[in-house]
Design an enzyme around this catalytic site. Structure first.
Site, PDB file in Angstrom:
ATOM      1  N   GLU A 134      82.877  50.579  48.698  1.00  0.00           N
ATOM      2  CA  GLU A 134      83.406  49.385  48.029  1.00  0.00           C
ATOM      3  C   GLU A 134      83.871  49.664  46.607  1.00  0.00           C
ATOM      4  O   GLU A 134      84.917  49.206  46.197  1.00  0.00           O
ATOM      5  CB  GLU A 134      82.285  48.340  47.907  1.00  0.00           C
ATOM      6  CG  GLU A 134      82.238  47.295  48.957  1.00  0.00           C
ATOM      7  CD  GLU A 134      81.203  46.226  48.632  1.00  0.00           C
ATOM      8  OE1 GLU A 134      80.042  46.577  48.345  1.00  0.00           O
ATOM      9  OE2 GLU A 134      81.573  45.040  48.668  1.00  0.00           O
ATOM     10  N   GLU A 182      73.923  50.299  53.987  1.00  0.00           N
ATOM     11  CA  GLU A 182      74.173  49.555  52.749  1.00  0.00           C
ATOM     12  C   GLU A 182      74.593  50.511  51.636  1.00  0.00           C
ATOM     13  O   GLU A 182      75.492  50.198  50.841  1.00  0.00           O
ATOM     14  CB  GLU A 182      72.903  48.758  52.384  1.00  0.00           C
ATOM     15  CG  GLU A 182      72.938  48.004  51.073  1.00  0.00           C
ATOM     16  CD  GLU A 182      74.043  46.956  50.966  1.00  0.00           C
ATOM     17  OE1 GLU A 182      74.699  46.646  51.984  1.00  0.00           O
ATOM     18  OE2 GLU A 182      74.277  46.479  49.841  1.00  0.00           O
ATOM     19  N   LYS A 190      78.143  50.317  49.659  1.00  0.00           N
ATOM     20  CA  LYS A 190      78.259  50.242  48.192  1.00  0.00           C
ATOM     21  C   LYS A 190      79.209  51.310  47.687  1.00  0.00           C
ATOM     22  O   LYS A 190      80.070  51.045  46.860  1.00  0.00           O
ATOM     23  CB  LYS A 190      76.891  50.425  47.506  1.00  0.00           C
ATOM     24  CG  LYS A 190      75.911  49.296  47.630  1.00  0.00           C
ATOM     25  CD  LYS A 190      76.235  48.069  46.813  1.00  0.00           C
ATOM     26  CE  LYS A 190      77.054  47.096  47.624  1.00  0.00           C
ATOM     27  NZ  LYS A 190      76.352  46.110  48.400  1.00  0.00           N
ATOM     28  N   ARG A 216      85.561  36.531  41.900  1.00  0.00           N
ATOM     29  CA  ARG A 216      85.764  36.274  43.327  1.00  0.00           C
ATOM     30  C   ARG A 216      86.764  37.254  43.942  1.00  0.00           C
ATOM     31  O   ARG A 216      86.818  37.371  45.161  1.00  0.00           O
ATOM     32  CB  ARG A 216      86.294  34.833  43.519  1.00  0.00           C
ATOM     33  CG  ARG A 216      85.299  33.779  43.116  1.00  0.00           C
ATOM     34  CD  ARG A 216      85.980  32.428  42.976  1.00  0.00           C
ATOM     35  NE  ARG A 216      86.457  31.904  44.241  1.00  0.00           N
ATOM     36  CZ  ARG A 216      85.763  31.133  45.058  1.00  0.00           C
ATOM     37  NH1 ARG A 216      84.530  30.802  44.738  1.00  0.00           N
ATOM     38  NH2 ARG A 216      86.282  30.675  46.172  1.00  0.00           N
ATOM     39  N   TRP A 255      94.275  35.541  46.042  1.00  0.00           N
ATOM     40  CA  TRP A 255      93.921  36.741  46.798  1.00  0.00           C
ATOM     41  C   TRP A 255      94.837  36.724  48.012  1.00  0.00           C
ATOM     42  O   TRP A 255      94.679  35.881  48.894  1.00  0.00           O
ATOM     43  CB  TRP A 255      92.439  36.666  47.180  1.00  0.00           C
ATOM     44  CG  TRP A 255      91.887  37.908  47.786  1.00  0.00           C
ATOM     45  CD1 TRP A 255      91.476  39.022  47.124  1.00  0.00           C
ATOM     46  CD2 TRP A 255      91.631  38.145  49.175  1.00  0.00           C
ATOM     47  NE1 TRP A 255      90.988  39.949  48.018  1.00  0.00           N
ATOM     48  CE2 TRP A 255      91.077  39.444  49.280  1.00  0.00           C
ATOM     49  CE3 TRP A 255      91.824  37.416  50.342  1.00  0.00           C
ATOM     50  CZ2 TRP A 255      90.717  40.008  50.495  1.00  0.00           C
ATOM     51  CZ3 TRP A 255      91.462  37.978  51.560  1.00  0.00           C
ATOM     52  CH2 TRP A 255      90.907  39.261  51.623  1.00  0.00           C
ATOM     53  N   LYS A 276      84.673  38.283  46.303  1.00  0.00           N
ATOM     54  CA  LYS A 276      83.226  38.067  46.272  1.00  0.00           C
ATOM     55  C   LYS A 276      82.784  37.190  47.430  1.00  0.00           C
ATOM     56  O   LYS A 276      81.810  37.466  48.107  1.00  0.00           O
ATOM     57  CB  LYS A 276      82.835  37.438  44.931  1.00  0.00           C
ATOM     58  CG  LYS A 276      81.350  37.135  44.787  1.00  0.00           C
ATOM     59  CD  LYS A 276      80.546  38.413  44.779  1.00  0.00           C
ATOM     60  CE  LYS A 276      79.052  38.167  44.733  1.00  0.00           C
ATOM     61  NZ  LYS A 276      78.315  39.404  45.107  1.00  0.00           N
ATOM     62  N   ASN A 292      93.178  27.038  48.309  1.00  0.00           N
ATOM     63  CA  ASN A 292      92.286  28.106  48.769  1.00  0.00           C
ATOM     64  C   ASN A 292      92.090  27.897  50.265  1.00  0.00           C
ATOM     65  O   ASN A 292      91.700  26.813  50.688  1.00  0.00           O
ATOM     66  CB  ASN A 292      90.943  28.011  48.018  1.00  0.00           C
ATOM     67  CG  ASN A 292      89.913  29.011  48.526  1.00  0.00           C
ATOM     68  OD1 ASN A 292      90.263  29.930  49.280  1.00  0.00           O
ATOM     69  ND2 ASN A 292      88.672  28.823  48.118  1.00  0.00           N
ATOM     70  N   GLY A 293      92.347  28.933  51.059  1.00  0.00           N
ATOM     71  CA  GLY A 293      92.190  28.804  52.513  1.00  0.00           C
ATOM     72  C   GLY A 293      93.429  29.338  53.215  1.00  0.00           C
ATOM     73  O   GLY A 293      94.241  30.047  52.611  1.00  0.00           O
ATOM     74  N   HIS A 303      75.314  64.168  67.747  1.00  0.00           N
ATOM     75  CA  HIS A 303      76.140  63.598  68.817  1.00  0.00           C
ATOM     76  C   HIS A 303      77.581  63.381  68.352  1.00  0.00           C
ATOM     77  O   HIS A 303      78.334  62.657  68.998  1.00  0.00           O
ATOM     78  CB  HIS A 303      75.532  62.286  69.311  1.00  0.00           C
ATOM     79  CG  HIS A 303      74.169  62.472  69.912  1.00  0.00           C
ATOM     80  ND1 HIS A 303      73.966  63.105  71.111  1.00  0.00           N
ATOM     81  CD2 HIS A 303      72.942  62.154  69.437  1.00  0.00           C
ATOM     82  CE1 HIS A 303      72.668  63.152  71.369  1.00  0.00           C
ATOM     83  NE2 HIS A 303      72.027  62.580  70.363  1.00  0.00           N
ATOM     84  N   CYS A 357      90.671  33.334  46.788  1.00  0.00           N
ATOM     85  CA  CYS A 357      91.363  32.446  45.853  1.00  0.00           C
ATOM     86  C   CYS A 357      90.383  31.544  45.114  1.00  0.00           C
ATOM     87  O   CYS A 357      89.362  31.138  45.667  1.00  0.00           O
ATOM     88  CB  CYS A 357      92.340  31.543  46.603  1.00  0.00           C
ATOM     89  SG  CYS A 357      93.579  32.437  47.500  1.00  0.00           S
TER      90      CYS A 357
HETATM   91  C1  AGP Z   1      78.705  43.163  49.605  1.00  0.00           C
HETATM   92  O1  AGP Z   1      78.688  44.178  48.664  1.00  0.00           O
HETATM   93  C2  AGP Z   1      80.008  42.701  50.001  1.00  0.00           C
HETATM   94  N1  AGP Z   1      80.880  42.464  48.934  1.00  0.00           N
HETATM   95  C3  AGP Z   1      80.145  41.832  51.221  1.00  0.00           C
HETATM   96  O2  AGP Z   1      79.900  42.681  52.303  1.00  0.00           O
HETATM   97  C4  AGP Z   1      79.284  40.552  51.372  1.00  0.00           C
HETATM   98  O3  AGP Z   1      77.945  40.899  51.521  1.00  0.00           O
HETATM   99  C5  AGP Z   1      79.783  39.752  52.583  1.00  0.00           C
HETATM  100  O4  AGP Z   1      81.108  39.352  52.345  1.00  0.00           O
HETATM  101  C6  AGP Z   1      78.912  38.561  52.906  1.00  0.00           C
HETATM  102  O5  AGP Z   1      78.865  37.661  51.854  1.00  0.00           O
HETATM  103  P1  AGP Z   1      77.779  36.514  51.816  1.00  0.00           P
HETATM  104  O6  AGP Z   1      76.444  37.168  51.682  1.00  0.00           O
HETATM  105  O7  AGP Z   1      78.140  35.703  50.599  1.00  0.00           O
HETATM  106  O8  AGP Z   1      77.897  35.757  53.080  1.00  0.00           O
END
Ligand code: AGP
Length: 610
Positions: free
Chosen positions: A490, A483, A487, A27, A75, A605, A100-101, A506, A2
């Site tokens: 996501e 990673e 990506k 965000r 969100w 974000k 927000n929260g 395995h 949010c």
């Molecule tokens: C990365 O592509 C992600 N969107 C997510 O995993 C992110 O790295 C994670 O939420 C941690 O965020 P931060 O680095 O702001 O703590």
């Protein structure tokens, strides 16, 4: 997650609120809304599911007139993403709230308020906030006092913006857990979850601390602690400009941020290297004495930042011989753990506001660590303010939800830390000099990797129709495989999993057939021969191999493998280089699939709730 923007001004605030919402879009959100106080018509609300643009279109024409307002991107946490769940939430057309929260005990409060006759029109936890404030107003308390009393009922996290129909000269804000910043203007003031939202109107900010309340009037900002005692917080001037968050010539923020990596890495190294080493005190004035005492490390982070921590784990144990544990913050915070001897606590975060990372840091601070170091990209973030030492990444604002330049700059900062520790833990001067030389070459090498964009786009064409993908790596390149898989899933929504290549037989080998692309990170290092056997295992089952290597010849390329060569660097640093082709692979696959690259579905974000 949010986003909040609010404004009290001498001009109509609706355009400020809509532009602020657009700048909070990155965000992640699923609906948006605003309330503007009109002197004649009272609290005027408009809400829409989907993009901020949908909201803006509803307001096209006359729009909402008024000099006080609050707005929100939601969100969904409690209740589906619908118009009736979108913020602002109101009580009896008198109080309007953006939040927000998460209010954890909302169900209980909802019951109490229903019994008092309040009607609920949403499924959210937020609506109880509006009614609880209203309840205190009806008891005759002033708006600021009503907010202060109301929040004593809530457990959880909140950043709130509150306005009242009969208070055209006041905007009230309060924060606990979730971030909230005051933007200081001339004759006008603002609140927002993030300075990005306010950069078009001001560059002067006050960061609220947990428990702080703020009363904004057009000519004044007053701050109070949770007991309503006046407090002062520093005013900071940001060097960021509104244009810093533009896409420029790039189609997406993610692509822009991938291409910004050479500069971001150069800036992260800037001012931290001497001729042949790392400058003393890069973690702060008294940090060298502490680094000498470190005998172990505990790293905590989430998502991409966790992957950076995993790479660092290989570096710290492999180069320095210091025990290093790496754990996702959301697990660490809920289990009993043994603290290693003379242990340095290290948190890694792009935003510095990730709820799980912050909670893990706060919990760990009760234990016997030598100190808390944060590697972070946002100087004014909670994580930075709550740590003893900081090493900032200088990536600049990262807008794309998928983290790219934040990751590579985290790796660079972590390697600087390894060298700073290495001075006291057995890394000899010649080795440090070699690594410093290698670090200095990184921006130029990264530029070369970016020139591989076109062949990587061609590789992406072979992924775009697939439902699943496997990623393999070994040693400190295994987290790079993780990673790469993160990506891809996501932003392209292709199911992707990463394994240490030796684990293939395995279990995951059972998945391999002609429909299973297998992406491999294969630098020419001591593990290459082992990795080649893993590739054979895939090939024998008809799996489709996409291999990223720094030595095609050593790989024994015979045409049956699609491979792509990146320039070689020292093996310890090659995770940084091998990351870039995987970012581009995910990017091009997502573009070919037509997904929302910068704001992928269901993601935020900055994950400021648990
Ligand atoms: C990365 O592509 C992600 N969107 C997510 O995993 C992110 O790295 C994670 O939420 C941690 O965020 P931060 O680095 O702001 O703590």
């Amino acid at each position: 997650m949010c986003g909040i923007i609010g404004a009290i001004a001498q001009r109509d605030v609706e355009p400020i609120l809509i532009e602020g919402l657009r700048r909070l879009e990155y965000r992640g959100y699923d609906s948006a809304g605003l309330v503007v106080l009109n002197p004649d018509a009272g609290l005027q609300r408009e809400r829409a599911v989907g993009k901020v643009e949908a909201l803006a279109q509803r307001l096209a024409g006359d729009g909402l007139r008024g000099t006080l307002g609050i707005a929100h991107t939601r969100w969904a946490t409690h209740g589906s993403p619908t118009e009736y769940n979108a913020h602002p939430h109101m009580s009896r057309d008198h109080i309007a709230v953006v939040h927000n929260g998460i209010i954890e005990n909302y169900a209980e409060i909802r019951g109490e308020l229903k019994a008092k006759g309040y009607t609920f029109t949403s499924d959210t936890d937020t609506e109880v906030i509006a009614h609880q404030i209203m309840d205190y107003c009806l008891q005759g308390l002033d708006l600021l006092e009503s907010v202060q009393r109301a929040v004593t009922h809530f457990t959880g996290a909140y950043a709130l913006g509150v306005i009242a129909r009969d208070q055209p000269d006041r905007l009230i804000a309060v924060r606990q857990g979730s971030p909230l910043i005051i933007g200081v203007g001339i004759g006008e003031h603002f609140i927002a979850s993030d300075i990005q939202a306010m950069l078009p109107v001001t560059q002067r900010f006050i960061y609220l601390e947990n428990g702080d309340l703020a009363e904004l009037r057009r000519d004044q900002v007053r701050l109070f602690n949770a007991e309503l005692q006046p407090v002062e917080r520093p005013l900071t001037e940001s060097s960021l400009t509104a244009g810093a968050a533009d896409r420029g010539r790039y189609r997406h923020f993610m692509l822009k941020e991938i291409h910004e990596q050479p500069r971001a890495v150069a800036e992260t190294l800037e001012g931290r290297l001497s001729g042949d080493g790392v400058l003393e005190g890069i973690l702060g004035p008294d940090s060298e004495a502490l680094l000498k005492r470190v005998k172990s490390l505990q790293i905590l982070a989430c998502g991409t930042s966790y992957h950076a921590g995993m790479v660092a784990g290989y570096w710290i144990e492999g180069l320095l011989g210091l025990p290093c544990r790496v754990e996702v913050a959301s697990e660490f915070r809920y289990r009993r753990h043994a603290v290693l001897p003379d242990c340095l606590l290290l948190t890694i975060s792009q935003s510095g506001e990730t709820a799980d990372s912050l909670a893990a840091l706060r919990q760990a601070r009760e234990d016997d660590y030598l100190g808390a170091l944060a590697i972070c990209n946002v100087p004014e973030s909670s994580l930075v303010r709550e740590s003893d030492m900081v090493l900032m990444t200088h990536a600049g604002p990262e807008i794309g939800v998928a983290s790219t330049k934040a990751f590579t700059t985290q790796l660079v900062a972590l390697f600087l830390l390894v060298l700073a520790l290495g001075r006291h833990h057995g890394l000899d001067a010649a080795r440090i000099r070699h690594f410093v030389e290698q670090l200095r070459t990184l921006p130029a090498v990264m530029e070369k990797v970016l020139h591989l964009d076109a062949p990587i786009e061609r590789l992406a064409m072979s992924l775009v129709e697939k439902q699943h993908a496997l990623f393999l790596g070994r040693g400190c390149h295994y987290p790079i495989a993780l990673e790469g898989a993160l990506k891809l899933k996501e932003i392209s929504y292709i199911h992707a999993e990463a394994y240490p290549a030796g684990e293939l037989k395995h279990g995951p080998l059972a998945l391999v057939d002609a429909d299973m692309p297998v992406v491999v990170v294969a630098p020419n290092n001591a593990l290459l021969e082992k990795l080649k056997s893993n590739l054979e295992e895939v090939r024998a089952r008809g799996g489709h191999l996409l291999v990223f290597t720094d030595d095609v010849e050593a790989l024994g390329h015979d045409g049956a493998i699609q491979s792509l060569a990146v320039p070689p660097v020292d093996d310890w640093l090659s995770p940084i280089i091998h990351t870039i082709p995987l970012q581009l692979l995910a990017y091009h696959t997502a573009v070919l699939k037509g997904t929302d690259v910068d704001q992928p579905r269901n993601l935020a974000k900055s994950v400021t709730v648990e």
